[in-house]
Design a protein around this motif. Structure first.
Motif, PDB file in Angstrom:
ATOM      1  N   GLN A  64      -3.705  -6.748  -9.317  1.00 17.18           N
ATOM      2  CA  GLN A  64      -3.740  -7.309  -7.997  1.00 17.18           C
ATOM      3  C   GLN A  64      -2.416  -7.772  -7.766  1.00 17.18           C
ATOM      4  N   ILE A  65      -1.662  -8.181  -8.922  1.00 20.38           N
ATOM      5  CA  ILE A  65      -0.231  -8.545  -8.569  1.00 20.38           C
ATOM      6  C   ILE A  65       0.736  -7.313  -8.364  1.00 20.38           C
ATOM      7  N   ALA A  66       0.453  -6.288  -9.036  1.00 20.96           N
ATOM      8  CA  ALA A  66       0.978  -4.950  -8.785  1.00 20.96           C
ATOM      9  C   ALA A  66       0.996  -4.436  -7.178  1.00 20.96           C
ATOM     10  N   LEU A  68       0.042  -6.343  -4.705  1.00 22.92           N
ATOM     11  CA  LEU A  68       0.674  -7.358  -3.758  1.00 22.92           C
ATOM     12  C   LEU A  68       1.991  -7.265  -3.815  1.00 22.92           C
ATOM     13  N   GLU A  69       2.728  -7.004  -4.949  1.00 24.40           N
ATOM     14  CA  GLU A  69       3.959  -6.501  -4.829  1.00 24.40           C
ATOM     15  C   GLU A  69       4.473  -5.412  -4.025  1.00 24.40           C
ATOM     16  N   LYS A  70       3.629  -4.444  -4.262  1.00 30.93           N
ATOM     17  CA  LYS A  70       3.849  -3.007  -3.557  1.00 30.93           C
ATOM     18  C   LYS A  70       3.595  -3.295  -1.919  1.00 30.93           C
ATOM     19  N   ILE A  72       4.357  -6.406  -0.621  1.00 31.00           N
ATOM     20  CA  ILE A  72       5.442  -7.172  -0.054  1.00 31.00           C
ATOM     21  C   ILE A  72       6.527  -6.152  -0.062  1.00 31.00           C
ATOM     22  N   LYS A  73       6.940  -5.222  -0.815  1.00 28.96           N
ATOM     23  CA  LYS A  73       8.017  -4.338  -0.724  1.00 28.96           C
ATOM     24  C   LYS A  73       7.872  -3.549   0.576  1.00 28.96           C
ATOM     25  N   GLU A  76       8.841  -5.953   3.700  1.00 23.09           N
ATOM     26  CA  GLU A  76      10.210  -6.129   3.598  1.00 23.09           C
ATOM     27  C   GLU A  76      10.882  -4.796   4.129  1.00 23.09           C
TER      28      GLU A  76
END
Length: 153
Positions: A64-66, A68-70, A72-73, A76
């Motif tokens: 899930q964190i991976a 979400l980080e993707k 966010i990227k 951005e």
């Protein structure tokens, strides 16, 4: 386990009476050793099951964190593209305003902005001042809507 050990101890004491105390002690020590080994095996099994369960949970949260980080990227990147487009659009707007004569190219200031600055300075100068200094607002430590009275300080 304890019941069986107790039963064996009672039988040995009944048949051997005084000499059976040595045998009873040996049986009790052996039963305790077996109990310790069984407890250790059980605790290892429970620990392994708990570790496996938490690894599954950890892997799920890591995925899930991976994701979400993707996300966010990607957001951005979209934001950067939007900022660049807005900057280009603002430059084009300034260029068109210069071509139409709305903005003076030498001062690079909008006439409306100059008028607003003049109006603001005029209002400050024309403000009535009776020689009274404005009192600073009273410090109130109460939250809004409180019915408690202020302390007489």
């Amino acid at each position: 386990m304890v019941f069986l050990t107790s039963l064996i101890i009672v039988i040995i004491l009944y048949y051997l009476q005084a000499e059976g105390l040595i045998f009873v002690t040996i049986v009790a020590v052996a039963a305790e050793l077996i109990n310790i080994f069984m407890t250790q095996t059980l605790s290892r099994s429970v620990e392994k099951k708990a570790t496996d369960k938490f690894k599954i949970v950890e892997n799920r949260y890591a995925s899930q964190i991976a994701v979400l980080e993707k996300m966010i990227k990607e957001l951005e990147d979209i934001q950067e593209k939007s900022v660049r487009k807005i900057l280009k659009a603002n430059l084009k707007i300034k260029e068109y305003e210069e071509q139409l004569g709305i903005i003076d190219p030498e001062t690079n200031q909008d006439e409306g902005a100059q008028n607003e600055e003049e109006n603001a300075s005029n209002l400050e100068n024309n403000a009535p001042n009776d020689g009274k200094k404005e009192k600073p607002e009273k410090f109130i430590d109460l939250p809004s809507g409180s019915n408690r009275k202020n302390l007489p300080i």
